[in-house]
Design an enzyme around this catalytic site. Structure first.
Site, short mmCIF file in Angstrom:
data_model
loop_
_atom_site.label_atom_id
_atom_site.label_comp_id
_atom_site.label_asym_id
_atom_site.label_seq_id
_atom_site.Cartn_x
_atom_site.Cartn_y
_atom_site.Cartn_z
N CYS A 23 -3.83 -2.53 -0.96
CA CYS A 23 -4.38 -3.84 -0.65
C CYS A 23 -5.65 -3.64 0.17
CB CYS A 23 -3.37 -4.71 0.11
SG CYS A 23 -2.79 -4.00 1.65
N SER A 62 0.84 -1.20 0.00
CA SER A 62 0.00 0.00 0.00
C SER A 62 0.87 1.25 0.00
CB SER A 62 -0.92 0.01 1.23
OG SER A 62 -1.82 -1.08 1.20
N HIS A 104 7.32 10.23 -9.47
CA HIS A 104 8.65 10.69 -9.85
C HIS A 104 8.48 11.56 -11.10
CE1 HIS A 104 10.26 7.63 -7.14
NE2 HIS A 104 9.46 6.76 -7.74
#
Length: 264
Positions: free
Chosen positions: A140, A112, A117
């Protein structure tokens, strides 16, 4: 799909990955440097943290930790560790002792997390500049990263978007039967608003039996004034406008299809 009664926690991992591009034309070397500096400031680590924090709110995730970094000469990264349930501050261990091994941290992040970036770059001579942001929302449990689709595409002024959604692992119901996906999906496009879909040409490549879904998006409307840095279309000759338009459109087509187009 009917609701499943699970045995324990929902162990499915759902990952949504974006590659988002903003394209620009900057004629001179100084203009290109100016665009890189502008976009680097516009999407610095603090701004990206705000966007990802709002993403957490949209998908209903609770923030556990934030790591951020601006890079020299350009670029930034932000990673947010999230959980499905609220964290009780009384349960947080603040005592002085060695932290978990890096192997443990990576395993948790893979379950999780939300990360981004950025990659500003420019052509050495041709005037083309691109800003790319790579984003991954991996969760999750019952949290769905698909809820953040429209928000993220809108926030990052996307000319071109490539997206991958995959579901991994399995979860068991109370009868012990394994389930490899817990929701219906035949295209990422089904989770976009009609307004968003109207703005883009879109193409799907899906592998249903592997729970892999891929969508590419290319902005439909092309208005040259939105792609010029430190310049206006009226200040250019008709020949210059056509040359720049052709250059930009070729660049966008190449990025969209993922292959270079030869000069005719």
């Amino acid at each position: 799909m009917h609701k499943l009664k699970l045995h324990g926690f929902n162990n499915l991992t759902k990952s949504l990955s974006f590659c988002i591009y903003d394209i620009c034309y900057a004629k001179t070397a100084d203009d290109r440097a100016g665009y890189i500096a502008y976009i680097d400031e516009q999407y610095n680590a603090n701004r990206l943290t705000e966007i990802l924090s709002e993403t957490c709110s949209i998908i209903g995730a609770n923030i556990l930790n934030i790591a951020r970094q601006d890079y020299e000469p350009q670029g930034a990264s932000v990673t947010i560790l999230v959980s499905e349930e609220p964290v009780d501050p009384n349960d947080v261990d603040t005592s002085e002792h060695p932290g978990p091994l890096s192997k443990t941290v990576v395993a948790h992040l893979d379950k999780s997390h939300i990360c981004v970036h950025t990659y500003p770059e420019s052509h050495p001579e041709g005037g083309l500049c691109t800003f790319r942001a790579d984003i991954e929302v991996s969760t999750c449990g019952v949290i769905s990263p698909l809820k953040a689709l429209n928000y993220l595409i809108h926030q990052l002024e996307s000319d071109i978007v490539t997206m991958d959604y995959r579901v991994r692992g399995f979860t068991r119901d109370v009868n012990g039967v394994k389930h490899y996906i817990d929701h219906e999906i035949n295209s990422i496009q089904n989770f976009m608003s009609d307004d968003m879909k109207a703005l883009y040409h879109m193409m799907d490549v899906n592998v249903y039996q592997e729970n892999i879904f891929h969508t590419k998006m290319l902005l439909k409307d092309f208005d040259l004034k939105h792609y010029l840095f430190n310049a206006k279309p009226d200040a250019l000759s008709a020949a210059e406008r056509k040359e720049i338009t052709d250059l930009l459109w070729k660049e966008m087509q190449e990025i969209y299809y993922g292959r270079n187009i030869p000069h005719l």
